[in-house]
Design a protein around this motif. Structure first.
Motif, PDB file in Angstrom:
ATOM      1  N   ALA A 392       3.563   5.879  -3.331  1.00 36.18           N
ATOM      2  CA  ALA A 392       2.967   4.812  -2.464  1.00 36.18           C
ATOM      3  C   ALA A 392       2.002   5.280  -1.554  1.00 36.18           C
ATOM      4  O   ALA A 392       2.028   6.407  -0.984  1.00 36.18           O
ATOM      5  CB  ALA A 392       4.091   4.029  -1.788  1.00 36.18           C
ATOM      6  N   GLU A 393       0.958   4.376  -1.093  1.00 37.43           N
ATOM      7  CA  GLU A 393      -0.128   4.772  -0.210  1.00 37.43           C
ATOM      8  C   GLU A 393       0.292   4.871   1.054  1.00 37.43           C
ATOM      9  O   GLU A 393      -0.105   5.567   1.797  1.00 37.43           O
ATOM     10  CB  GLU A 393      -1.235   3.829  -0.526  1.00 37.43           C
ATOM     11  CG  GLU A 393      -1.715   3.805  -1.800  1.00 37.43           C
ATOM     12  CD  GLU A 393      -2.796   2.977  -1.872  1.00 37.43           C
ATOM     13  OE1 GLU A 393      -3.049   2.138  -1.039  1.00 37.43           O
ATOM     14  OE2 GLU A 393      -3.569   2.856  -2.953  1.00 37.43           O
ATOM     15  N   ARG A 394       1.388   3.835   1.530  1.00 36.68           N
ATOM     16  CA  ARG A 394       2.175   4.167   2.812  1.00 36.68           C
ATOM     17  C   ARG A 394       3.447   3.505   2.740  1.00 36.68           C
ATOM     18  O   ARG A 394       4.083   3.429   1.870  1.00 36.68           O
ATOM     19  CB  ARG A 394       1.130   3.031   3.824  1.00 36.68           C
ATOM     20  CG  ARG A 394       1.263   1.418   3.091  1.00 36.68           C
ATOM     21  CD  ARG A 394       0.399   0.666   4.145  1.00 36.68           C
ATOM     22  NE  ARG A 394       0.456  -0.842   3.737  1.00 36.68           N
ATOM     23  CZ  ARG A 394       1.060  -1.647   4.005  1.00 36.68           C
ATOM     24  NH1 ARG A 394       2.208  -1.525   4.652  1.00 36.68           N
ATOM     25  NH2 ARG A 394       1.057  -2.878   3.354  1.00 36.68           N
ATOM     26  N   SER A 395       4.109   3.855   4.030  1.00 35.27           N
ATOM     27  CA  SER A 395       5.458   3.456   3.951  1.00 35.27           C
ATOM     28  C   SER A 395       5.695   1.928   3.912  1.00 35.27           C
ATOM     29  O   SER A 395       4.935   1.228   3.850  1.00 35.27           O
ATOM     30  CB  SER A 395       5.982   3.949   5.537  1.00 35.27           C
ATOM     31  OG  SER A 395       7.252   3.588   5.466  1.00 35.27           O
ATOM     32  N   GLY A 396       6.891   1.548   3.403  1.00 34.03           N
ATOM     33  CA  GLY A 396       7.512   0.395   3.217  1.00 34.03           C
ATOM     34  C   GLY A 396       7.542  -0.206   1.885  1.00 34.03           C
ATOM     35  O   GLY A 396       8.177  -1.447   1.625  1.00 34.03           O
ATOM     36  N   ASN A 397       6.786   0.516   1.027  1.00 34.33           N
ATOM     37  CA  ASN A 397       7.040   0.043  -0.454  1.00 34.33           C
ATOM     38  C   ASN A 397       8.292   0.307  -1.032  1.00 34.33           C
ATOM     39  O   ASN A 397       8.924   1.497  -1.100  1.00 34.33           O
ATOM     40  CB  ASN A 397       5.928   0.602  -1.299  1.00 34.33           C
ATOM     41  CG  ASN A 397       5.798   0.034  -2.778  1.00 34.33           C
ATOM     42  OD1 ASN A 397       6.359  -0.308  -3.174  1.00 34.33           O
ATOM     43  ND2 ASN A 397       4.449  -0.108  -2.974  1.00 34.33           N
ATOM     44  N   ILE A 398       8.992  -0.801  -1.632  1.00 32.23           N
ATOM     45  CA  ILE A 398      10.448  -0.541  -2.161  1.00 32.23           C
ATOM     46  C   ILE A 398      10.260  -0.521  -3.475  1.00 32.23           C
ATOM     47  O   ILE A 398      11.497  -0.316  -4.103  1.00 32.23           O
ATOM     48  CB  ILE A 398      11.365  -2.076  -1.384  1.00 32.23           C
ATOM     49  CG1 ILE A 398      10.544  -3.150  -2.036  1.00 32.23           C
ATOM     50  CG2 ILE A 398      11.313  -1.692   0.113  1.00 32.23           C
ATOM     51  CD1 ILE A 398      11.936  -4.577  -1.625  1.00 32.23           C
ATOM     52  N   GLY A 399       9.439  -0.566  -4.042  1.00 37.25           N
ATOM     53  CA  GLY A 399       9.098  -0.500  -5.436  1.00 37.25           C
ATOM     54  C   GLY A 399       9.124  -1.771  -6.355  1.00 37.25           C
ATOM     55  O   GLY A 399       8.836  -2.649  -5.905  1.00 37.25           O
ATOM     56  N   VAL A 400       9.790  -1.398  -7.637  1.00 35.65           N
ATOM     57  CA  VAL A 400       9.699  -2.544  -8.651  1.00 35.65           C
ATOM     58  C   VAL A 400      11.202  -2.643  -9.237  1.00 35.65           C
ATOM     59  O   VAL A 400      11.968  -1.609  -9.018  1.00 35.65           O
ATOM     60  CB  VAL A 400       8.812  -2.110  -9.925  1.00 35.65           C
ATOM     61  CG1 VAL A 400       7.387  -1.776  -9.395  1.00 35.65           C
ATOM     62  CG2 VAL A 400       9.353  -0.493 -10.489  1.00 35.65           C
ATOM     63  N   PRO A 401      11.564  -3.796  -9.940  1.00 36.39           N
ATOM     64  CA  PRO A 401      12.664  -4.004 -10.388  1.00 36.39           C
ATOM     65  C   PRO A 401      13.320  -2.739 -11.330  1.00 36.39           C
ATOM     66  O   PRO A 401      12.412  -2.402 -12.314  1.00 36.39           O
ATOM     67  CB  PRO A 401      12.626  -5.279 -11.146  1.00 36.39           C
ATOM     68  CG  PRO A 401      11.408  -5.811 -10.704  1.00 36.39           C
ATOM     69  CD  PRO A 401      10.554  -4.893 -10.332  1.00 36.39           C
ATOM     70  N   ILE A 402      14.507  -2.505 -11.230  1.00 37.13           N
ATOM     71  CA  ILE A 402      14.851  -1.230 -12.128  1.00 37.13           C
ATOM     72  C   ILE A 402      15.231  -2.050 -13.599  1.00 37.13           C
ATOM     73  O   ILE A 402      15.448  -3.100 -13.654  1.00 37.13           O
ATOM     74  CB  ILE A 402      16.324  -0.630 -11.627  1.00 37.13           C
ATOM     75  CG1 ILE A 402      17.496  -1.813 -11.290  1.00 37.13           C
ATOM     76  CG2 ILE A 402      15.990   0.259 -10.315  1.00 37.13           C
ATOM     77  CD1 ILE A 402      18.756  -0.964 -10.872  1.00 37.13           C
ATOM     78  N   PRO A 403      15.373  -1.154 -14.453  1.00 41.03           N
ATOM     79  CA  PRO A 403      15.735  -1.550 -15.739  1.00 41.03           C
ATOM     80  C   PRO A 403      17.080  -2.431 -15.676  1.00 41.03           C
ATOM     81  O   PRO A 403      17.922  -2.038 -15.248  1.00 41.03           O
ATOM     82  CB  PRO A 403      15.688  -0.577 -16.682  1.00 41.03           C
ATOM     83  CG  PRO A 403      14.862   0.732 -15.989  1.00 41.03           C
ATOM     84  CD  PRO A 403      15.136   0.401 -14.640  1.00 41.03           C
ATOM     85  N   GLY A 404      17.087  -3.553 -16.318  1.00 43.35           N
ATOM     86  CA  GLY A 404      18.096  -4.581 -16.598  1.00 43.35           C
ATOM     87  C   GLY A 404      18.410  -5.613 -15.343  1.00 43.35           C
ATOM     88  O   GLY A 404      19.294  -6.231 -15.138  1.00 43.35           O
ATOM     89  N   THR A 405      17.602  -5.280 -14.146  1.00 40.80           N
ATOM     90  CA  THR A 405      17.654  -6.037 -13.130  1.00 40.80           C
ATOM     91  C   THR A 405      16.469  -7.205 -13.076  1.00 40.80           C
ATOM     92  O   THR A 405      15.181  -6.712 -13.221  1.00 40.80           O
ATOM     93  CB  THR A 405      17.854  -5.380 -12.017  1.00 40.80           C
ATOM     94  OG1 THR A 405      19.050  -4.588 -11.887  1.00 40.80           O
ATOM     95  CG2 THR A 405      17.738  -6.144 -10.699  1.00 40.80           C
ATOM     96  N   GLU A 406      16.692  -8.319 -12.400  1.00 43.24           N
ATOM     97  CA  GLU A 406      15.500  -9.252 -12.441  1.00 43.24           C
ATOM     98  C   GLU A 406      15.347  -9.740 -10.814  1.00 43.24           C
ATOM     99  O   GLU A 406      16.539  -9.789 -10.194  1.00 43.24           O
ATOM    100  CB  GLU A 406      15.738 -10.373 -13.218  1.00 43.24           C
ATOM    101  CG  GLU A 406      15.655 -10.359 -14.611  1.00 43.24           C
ATOM    102  CD  GLU A 406      16.387 -11.492 -15.456  1.00 43.24           C
ATOM    103  OE1 GLU A 406      15.346 -12.130 -16.085  1.00 43.24           O
ATOM    104  OE2 GLU A 406      17.439 -11.903 -15.311  1.00 43.24           O
ATOM    105  N   LEU A 407      14.181  -9.606 -10.322  1.00 46.55           N
ATOM    106  CA  LEU A 407      13.990 -10.244  -8.972  1.00 46.55           C
ATOM    107  C   LEU A 407      13.373 -11.536  -9.053  1.00 46.55           C
ATOM    108  O   LEU A 407      12.235 -11.775  -9.916  1.00 46.55           O
ATOM    109  CB  LEU A 407      13.330  -9.235  -8.158  1.00 46.55           C
ATOM    110  CG  LEU A 407      13.511  -7.761  -8.184  1.00 46.55           C
ATOM    111  CD1 LEU A 407      12.667  -6.954  -7.356  1.00 46.55           C
ATOM    112  CD2 LEU A 407      15.225  -7.633  -7.622  1.00 46.55           C
TER     113      LEU A 407
END
Length: 616
Positions: A392-407
């Motif tokens: 990530a370019e800076r702090s605070g990015n929590i990422g993307v959904p992991i395989p098998g999980t929906e947001l």
């Protein structure tokens, strides 16, 4: 911020991929296009696997003090003791309704006893030692024990827990187990671990299914009273399977994983993420007896010098203390940035000033920026729901959904409330059907209570940014919403290093104001005062107050609108209270509890005639 090449992320992580489904109601469902592959049936399968394949690999290690050698158990030794202890557990007539409660901090005995219970289908429930050792009224501990009705209770030694054990004695009929063989008022763990193994253990182990309850973990209470969260075997194994599909280096370097960790097993970060990461991948876990707290971090540093981990895990407070140590120790700094693959922060958002400082130190030391990643979830998601397996370019990015999980991102005012669905999500709360019903929406998504922002609406694979707790945000009289989580992190960074944490006030008012838990050591140093100086003298020192005022002015420059900065700050002499529910083991501040408990401080902060607060 210094710009320099990062470490080689391609050799560590999978390429992030995300699919976005935009719905007519304005909600967005994010999911990984990569399916979750089949994982283990239960965590016991991992232990059995490594005891067969790499029996002499160190599984767990600990030491009583920094000058002592490490005591360890291999995978083969661990499995023998787990099966032996499981034989004793089966002889007690166990069931899910009579779980194993553990009151002590991390230790080899703690781990083996918990694994033994889980091996034969009995849930374990690790309870934060703070409720036994720091509490004065034991009210939370008593409510937890009454809810659990445990069949056995483990403590490292009975003497430190004597008051707590006396307080809960009328509430249970459990056998007390002690890690101290000299305790005559409890059954010694080493006796249990020497029980002859019976055939019933294999039968009970074979009967464990993915839906068997593995653990009951209490929520941290960051936005409410602690609840016992059901953690099934499926939750734990699917979470680690998804981690292996995102942290691809785990599959490529089996057996090379070494972790040094203090994070408590009474919380999901230390237990389900870190401990299970080691167990799933046949690694070695060195239990750090220190923690990021005054008087204890020196132990963590000594352990770090002894065992340099593959990945460094910590919470923001730990990184704050680590950075100060690295600046003053060239050899430790060189080893850390040369040998650790990457750093992982979670538990709370990392202030940008700490991100920048760690990156700058890394570049100056080894000529490249150490990768820094994070993840996001909760006790109810075991804990992984989103993973930032990219640079990530800076702090605070929590990422993307992991395989098998929906947001599912649902519009809520000017924010996006995030909800979670997947095999990693809890089926509910123990003995609390109404709370369970309230925790899910009509589609079965868990209502986690957080808000997020897309880093790039056109490219969801660039991740999400944490945007605060929905329950913590409030409106000013102008109608402007205050994003408490975002402002708290920005405030800590602006007041660095004097602010250890911040409670955001201003509900129903015209301005935002801060209650500040000060970093006492930093305040003493800034004021030029010695260790014996009175605390009130330190906090009232002109240099300290001037620095806080300067920090408030700096924050106003960054966020000139009324919800983007605070106009006043009040330094709190009393640290956060465990009994008052103000702080968790990981250092997370419960904003609502702190504001309620410190209503008098809020009143002083709002008193125009008071000379105590510091203003712009």
């Amino acid at each position: 911020m210094t710009v320099a090449p990062h470490g080689d992320a391609a050799s560590l992580f999978a390429t992030p991929r995300t699919v976005a489904e935009h719905r007519a109601d304005g909600s967005i469902v994010l999911r990984s296009p990569e399916p979750l592959r089949d994982g283990a049936r239960c965590v016991g399968d991992w232990l059995e696997q490594w005891a067969r394949q790499t029996p002499d690999t160190i599984f767990l290690a600990e030491r009583g003090h920094v000058d002592a050698p490490w005591t360890n158990v291999t995978y083969a030794q661990a499995l023998r003791q787990v099966r032996a202890a499981a034989s004793w557990i089966l002889a007690q007539g166990p069931s899910a309704e009579r779980p194993l409660a553990i009151l002590s901090d991390n230790s080899i005995d703690h781990a083996l006893l918990a694994l033994a219970a889980q091996h034969v289908g009995v849930p374990s429930a690790a309870i934060s030692p703070a409720y036994s050792l720091m509490s004065k009224d034991f009210d939370k501990l008593k409510s937890m024990i009454a809810l659990l009705e445990p069949g056995a209770i483990y403590v490292s030694a009975t003497k430190p827990f004597a008051a707590a054990l006396a307080a809960i004695k009328p509430l249970h009929k459990a056998q007390i187990i002690s890690g101290n063989a000299d305790d005559v008022d409890a059954l010694a763990f080493h006796t249990i671990a020497a029980t002859p193994e019976t055939p019933d253990v294999a039968t009970a182990f074979a009967a464990v299914t993915p839906d068997t309850i593995a653990k009951l973990l209490f929520t941290s209470g960051s936005t409410g009273a602690p609840k016992a969260v059901i953690n099934t075997q499926r939750m734990l194994t699917s979470s680690q399977q998804a981690k292996a599909q995102t942290w691809t280096f785990l599959e490529q370097s089996r057996g090379d994983l070494v972790i040094l960790d203090w994070l408590p097993w009474s919380h999901t970060f230390g237990a389900n993420h870190n401990f299970n990461l080691v167990l799933r991948n046949g690694g070695s876990l060195y239990i750090d007896g220190g923690k990021p707290a005054p008087g204890l971090f020196a132990t963590s540093l000594a352990n770090l010098k002894s065992v340099m981990p593959t990945v460094y895990f910590n919470v923001p407070r730990g990184f704050d203390m680590l950075i100060a140590a690295l600046r003053g120790d060239e050899e430790l700094r060189r080893r850390f940035f040369s040998e650790v693959k990457f750093a992982f922060y979670a538990g709370a958002a990392l202030p940008q000033n700490l991100w920048d400082a760690l990156e700058d130190l890394s570049i100056k030391t080894v000529g490249r920026a150490m990768p820094m990643v994070s993840a996001w979830g909760s006790t109810e998601t075991s804990p992984l729901a989103a993973d930032c397996h990219f640079l990530a370019e800076r702090s605070g990015n929590i990422g993307v959904p992991i395989p098998g999980t929906e947001l599912k991102l649902v519009p809520s005012g000017d924010k996006l409330e995030v909800r979670v669905r997947g095999p990693n999500v809890t089926p509910g709360y123990w003995k609390a059907p109404e709370l369970t019903k309230q925790a899910f929406d009509e589609e079965g998504f868990y209502l986690i209570g957080d808000a997020v922002k897309l880093a790039d609406h056109a490219r969801p694979e660039r991740g999400l940014f944490f945007d605060g707790r929905v329950a913590e945000d409030f409106k000013l009289n102008s109608g402007t919403w205050v994003s408490v989580g975002t402002l708290r992190v920005a405030g800590i960074a602006a007041l660095a290093p004097l602010a250890q944490d911040i409670v955001v006030a201003g509900h129903g008012g015209d301005e935002v104001r801060f209650l500040v838990f000060p970093n006492i050591a930093a305040c003493r140093a800034h004021a030029g005062l010695g260790e014996t100086a009175d605390l009130h003298e330190v906090l009232a020192h002109d240099k300290v107050r001037s620095a806080i005022a300067h920090g408030l002015a700096k924050l106003r420059q960054q966020g000139p609108n009324s919800s983007g900065h605070a106009t006043r700050a009040l330094l709190l002499a009393e640290p956060p209270s465990v009994d008052g529910g103000e702080i968790t083991d990981k250092g997370y501040i419960n904003q609502r509890a702190a504001l309620t408990r410190r209503a008098d401080a809020v009143a002083r902060l709002n008193d125009d005639a008071s000379a105590e607060w510091i203003g712009l």
